[in-house]
Design a protein around this motif. Structure first.
Motif, PDB file in Angstrom:
ATOM      1  N   ALA A 299       1.413  -0.416 -21.893  1.00  0.00           N
ATOM      2  CA  ALA A 299       1.279  -0.816 -20.491  1.00  0.00           C
ATOM      3  C   ALA A 299       0.170  -1.845 -20.321  1.00  0.00           C
ATOM      4  O   ALA A 299       0.288  -2.776 -19.514  1.00  0.00           O
ATOM      5  N   SER A 300      -0.903  -1.684 -21.093  1.00  0.00           N
ATOM      6  CA  SER A 300      -2.022  -2.616 -20.977  1.00  0.00           C
ATOM      7  C   SER A 300      -1.603  -4.041 -21.295  1.00  0.00           C
ATOM      8  O   SER A 300      -2.059  -4.994 -20.656  1.00  0.00           O
ATOM      9  N   PHE A 301      -0.729  -4.202 -22.292  1.00  0.00           N
ATOM     10  CA  PHE A 301      -0.289  -5.559 -22.626  1.00  0.00           C
ATOM     11  C   PHE A 301       0.896  -6.004 -21.788  1.00  0.00           C
ATOM     12  O   PHE A 301       0.838  -6.999 -21.065  1.00  0.00           O
ATOM     13  N   TRP A 302       2.005  -5.251 -21.869  1.00  0.00           N
ATOM     14  CA  TRP A 302       3.253  -5.700 -21.254  1.00  0.00           C
ATOM     15  C   TRP A 302       3.158  -5.758 -19.732  1.00  0.00           C
ATOM     16  O   TRP A 302       3.697  -6.676 -19.104  1.00  0.00           O
ATOM     17  N   SER A 303       2.501  -4.780 -19.123  1.00  0.00           N
ATOM     18  CA  SER A 303       2.478  -4.707 -17.657  1.00  0.00           C
ATOM     19  C   SER A 303       1.258  -5.370 -17.033  1.00  0.00           C
ATOM     20  O   SER A 303       1.294  -5.701 -15.838  1.00  0.00           O
ATOM     21  N   LEU A 304       0.194  -5.556 -17.810  1.00  0.00           N
ATOM     22  CA  LEU A 304      -1.062  -6.008 -17.209  1.00  0.00           C
ATOM     23  C   LEU A 304      -1.585  -7.313 -17.807  1.00  0.00           C
ATOM     24  O   LEU A 304      -1.720  -8.320 -17.109  1.00  0.00           O
TER      25      LEU A 304
ATOM     26  N   ALA B 134       6.103  -3.083 -11.468  1.00  0.00           N
ATOM     27  CA  ALA B 134       5.270  -2.030 -10.902  1.00  0.00           C
ATOM     28  C   ALA B 134       5.962  -0.670 -10.995  1.00  0.00           C
ATOM     29  O   ALA B 134       5.324   0.340 -11.314  1.00  0.00           O
ATOM     30  N   VAL B 135       7.268  -0.642 -10.719  1.00  0.00           N
ATOM     31  CA  VAL B 135       8.031   0.607 -10.834  1.00  0.00           C
ATOM     32  C   VAL B 135       8.057   1.077 -12.285  1.00  0.00           C
ATOM     33  O   VAL B 135       7.889   2.262 -12.582  1.00  0.00           O
ATOM     34  N   ALA B 136       8.269   0.140 -13.222  1.00  0.00           N
ATOM     35  CA  ALA B 136       8.288   0.489 -14.642  1.00  0.00           C
ATOM     36  C   ALA B 136       6.955   1.082 -15.068  1.00  0.00           C
ATOM     37  O   ALA B 136       6.902   2.076 -15.805  1.00  0.00           O
ATOM     38  N   LEU B 137       5.874   0.482 -14.597  1.00  0.00           N
ATOM     39  CA  LEU B 137       4.543   0.996 -14.940  1.00  0.00           C
ATOM     40  C   LEU B 137       4.338   2.400 -14.384  1.00  0.00           C
ATOM     41  O   LEU B 137       3.832   3.288 -15.075  1.00  0.00           O
TER      42      LEU B 137
ATOM     43  N   VAL C 149      -2.514  -2.582  -8.053  1.00  0.00           N
ATOM     44  CA  VAL C 149      -2.683  -4.027  -8.213  1.00  0.00           C
ATOM     45  C   VAL C 149      -1.337  -4.704  -8.407  1.00  0.00           C
ATOM     46  O   VAL C 149      -1.073  -5.777  -7.830  1.00  0.00           O
ATOM     47  N   LEU C 150      -0.462  -4.102  -9.212  1.00  0.00           N
ATOM     48  CA  LEU C 150       0.856  -4.707  -9.445  1.00  0.00           C
ATOM     49  C   LEU C 150       1.695  -4.741  -8.176  1.00  0.00           C
ATOM     50  O   LEU C 150       2.367  -5.736  -7.888  1.00  0.00           O
ATOM     51  N   PHE C 151       1.685  -3.668  -7.405  1.00  0.00           N
ATOM     52  CA  PHE C 151       2.435  -3.667  -6.149  1.00  0.00           C
ATOM     53  C   PHE C 151       1.852  -4.689  -5.173  1.00  0.00           C
ATOM     54  O   PHE C 151       2.592  -5.341  -4.425  1.00  0.00           O
TER      55      PHE C 151
ATOM     56  N   VAL D 188       0.836  -1.200   0.000  1.00  0.00           N
ATOM     57  CA  VAL D 188       0.000   0.000   0.000  1.00  0.00           C
ATOM     58  C   VAL D 188       0.874   1.254   0.000  1.00  0.00           C
ATOM     59  O   VAL D 188       0.623   2.205  -0.753  1.00  0.00           O
ATOM     60  N   GLU D 189       1.920   1.251   0.850  1.00  0.00           N
ATOM     61  CA  GLU D 189       2.811   2.409   0.912  1.00  0.00           C
ATOM     62  C   GLU D 189       3.531   2.623  -0.418  1.00  0.00           C
ATOM     63  O   GLU D 189       3.657   3.753  -0.905  1.00  0.00           O
ATOM     64  N   ALA D 190       4.011   1.525  -1.018  1.00  0.00           N
ATOM     65  CA  ALA D 190       4.726   1.632  -2.290  1.00  0.00           C
ATOM     66  C   ALA D 190       3.800   2.149  -3.389  1.00  0.00           C
ATOM     67  O   ALA D 190       4.194   3.005  -4.198  1.00  0.00           O
ATOM     68  N   ALA D 191       2.568   1.634  -3.419  1.00  0.00           N
ATOM     69  CA  ALA D 191       1.609   2.084  -4.426  1.00  0.00           C
ATOM     70  C   ALA D 191       1.286   3.564  -4.247  1.00  0.00           C
ATOM     71  O   ALA D 191       1.170   4.313  -5.222  1.00  0.00           O
ATOM     72  N   LEU D 192       1.156   3.989  -2.999  1.00  0.00           N
ATOM     73  CA  LEU D 192       0.842   5.392  -2.726  1.00  0.00           C
ATOM     74  C   LEU D 192       1.986   6.296  -3.172  1.00  0.00           C
ATOM     75  O   LEU D 192       1.766   7.311  -3.843  1.00  0.00           O
ATOM     76  N   ILE D 193       3.220   5.920  -2.832  1.00  0.00           N
ATOM     77  CA  ILE D 193       4.378   6.731  -3.215  1.00  0.00           C
ATOM     78  C   ILE D 193       4.512   6.792  -4.735  1.00  0.00           C
ATOM     79  O   ILE D 193       4.768   7.849  -5.322  1.00  0.00           O
ATOM     80  N   ALA D 194       4.320   5.642  -5.394  1.00  0.00           N
ATOM     81  CA  ALA D 194       4.458   5.590  -6.849  1.00  0.00           C
ATOM     82  C   ALA D 194       3.437   6.495  -7.532  1.00  0.00           C
ATOM     83  O   ALA D 194       3.757   7.196  -8.504  1.00  0.00           O
ATOM     84  N   THR D 195       2.213   6.496  -7.043  1.00  0.00           N
ATOM     85  CA  THR D 195       1.187   7.306  -7.691  1.00  0.00           C
ATOM     86  C   THR D 195       1.233   8.771  -7.251  1.00  0.00           C
ATOM     87  O   THR D 195       0.710   9.637  -7.947  1.00  0.00           O
ATOM     88  N   LEU D 196       1.850   9.054  -6.117  1.00  0.00           N
ATOM     89  CA  LEU D 196       2.132  10.456  -5.799  1.00  0.00           C
ATOM     90  C   LEU D 196       3.139  11.010  -6.802  1.00  0.00           C
ATOM     91  O   LEU D 196       3.074  12.181  -7.188  1.00  0.00           O
ATOM     92  N   PHE D 197       4.050  10.136  -7.246  1.00  0.00           N
ATOM     93  CA  PHE D 197       4.989  10.536  -8.308  1.00  0.00           C
ATOM     94  C   PHE D 197       4.246  10.807  -9.607  1.00  0.00           C
ATOM     95  O   PHE D 197       4.514  11.818 -10.284  1.00  0.00           O
TER      96      PHE D 197
END
Length: 273
Positions: A60-65, A161-164, A144-146, A14-23
Motif C-alpha cells: 500500500a505504501s508504494f502502489w497506493s501512496l 482509495a476504496v482499494a486501499l 488523504v486519498l479520498f 470526508v464522509e467517504a473517508a469516514l465510512i471507509a475507515t469505519l469499515f
C-alpha cells in the motif's frame, strides 16, 4: 464493485473517508472477536498473520501512496521527487517521535521490553497503544486519498482509495486477533480481550477525517501527505511488524505471509485503482 465505487464517489471526501475507515475498524473488531472461538493459536499461524499485515502495508505504501505522490508532483528529475522524499521522511520521523513519547509494547515482546517513557501501565494498555500508533498512518492514508480524489487530481482516484480501504480492512482482521489473542492467553476474559482488540483501530476514522479535511483545505500538500502516510507505514513495518515475526522459529511462514499480503494489496490497487 463498480456500484460501490460509484456510491463512494457520490459522497463528499470526508464522509467517504469516514465510512471507509469505519469499515476498517469493523474488520479489526471482527478479527478480535475470534477470541470467542479460539482460546489460543499456534505461533506459526500467528506470525504468518503478522507477516501478512506487513506485506499489505508495504504494498500500500508504494502502489497506493508513493507512486501517486510522485506522479502528481510537478517538474522533472529531483524536483519531481522532492515532495515525496520530504513527505516520506517526515512521516517516518513522526512515528519515531510518537514511539519515543508514548509508552507501548509490541505484540510478541515481554513487559520489560516496553518502549517509550517508563510507566506502570498494564500490559494490555501498552499493547493497544502500540497498535494504535500503527493505525494512525493507515487512517490518514485513506483520508488523504479520498480528499485527492474529490479534487480530481491525477494519481488519486476513488477506486484507489476504496482499494486501499479494502486492503487495510483485510489486514486489520488478523491484526485485531493479534491484539486480542495474547490478552486472552494471559487469562483476560473474551469480552475484555475483544474490547481492547477493537479499541486499537478507533483512531483510524479520526485520522482519516483529519487527512481528508487537510487535503481539501490545502490542495498543494497532497503529494506530501500521501508520502507522509507511506513513510509512517514503512517505519511501522520495519520497526514493529517485522521484528515481531522474527522472534521464533517460524520466520519462513511469516515471510510467506508477508509475500501473500503484498500480492493481495498490489492486486487490489492495480485492479481497482
Amino acid at each position: 464493485m463498480n456500484d460501490l465505487m460509484e456510491w463512494m464517489g457520490s459522497l463528499g471526501a470526508v464522509e467517504a473517508a469516514l465510512i471507509a475507515t469505519l469499515f476498517t475498524w469493523m474488520m479489526t473488531a471482527l478479527g478480535a472477536s475470534l477470541v470467542f472461538v479460539f482460546s489460543d493459536m499456534h505461533r506459526k499461524w500467528f506470525d504468518s498473520m503478522l507477516g501478512f499485515t506487513g506485506g499489505v502495508m508495504v504494498a500500500a505504501s508504494f502502489w497506493s501512496l508513493l507512486s501517486p505522490a510522485i506522479e502528481m508532483s510537478p517538474g522533472d528529475g529531483f524536483a519531481k521527487v522532492w515532495p515525496s522524499a520530504c513527505g516520506f521522511g517526515l512521516g517516518a520521523l513522526f512515528i519515531y517521535g510518537l514511539d519515543r513519547l508514548t509508552p507501548h509494547l509490541h505484540i510478541n515482546f515481554n513487559k520489560d521490553e516496553a518502549e517509550g517513557p517508563e510507566t506502570d501501565w498494564h500490559r494490555s494498555t501498552l499493547l493497544v497503544l502500540a497498535i494504535t500508533l500503527h493505525n494512525i498512518p493507515e487512517g490518514l492514508a485513506v483520508g488523504v486519498l479520498f480528499g485527492g480524489a474529490a479534487l480530481g487530481l491525477d494519481g488519486a482516484s476513488v477506486g484507489a482509495a476504496v482499494a486501499l480501504a479494502i486492503g487495510i480492512g483485510i489486514q486489520n482482521f488478523p491484526e485485531g486477533f493479534a491484539v486480542s489473542m495474547p490478552l486472552r492467553r494471559q487469562g483476560v476474559s473474551a469480552a475484555r480481550s475483544l474490547w481492547f482488540g477493537q479499541l486499537s483501530a478507533v483512531v483510524e476514522p479520526v485520522a482519516a477525517v483529519i487527512g481528508a479535511v487537510a487535503v481539501l483545505q490545502m490542495q498543494v500538500i497532497l503529494p506530501y501527505a500521501l508520502a507522509f502516510a507511506a513513510g509512517a507505514m514503512i517505519y511501522v513495518v520495519v520497526e514493529e511488524v517485522i521484528p515481531e515475526t522474527q522472534r521464533d522459529k517460524y520466520t519462513d511462514f511469516a515471510t510467506l505471509g508477508f509475500i501473500g499480503g503484498f500480492l493481495v494489496m498490489m492486486a487490489l490497487d492495480v485492479g481497482l485503482g
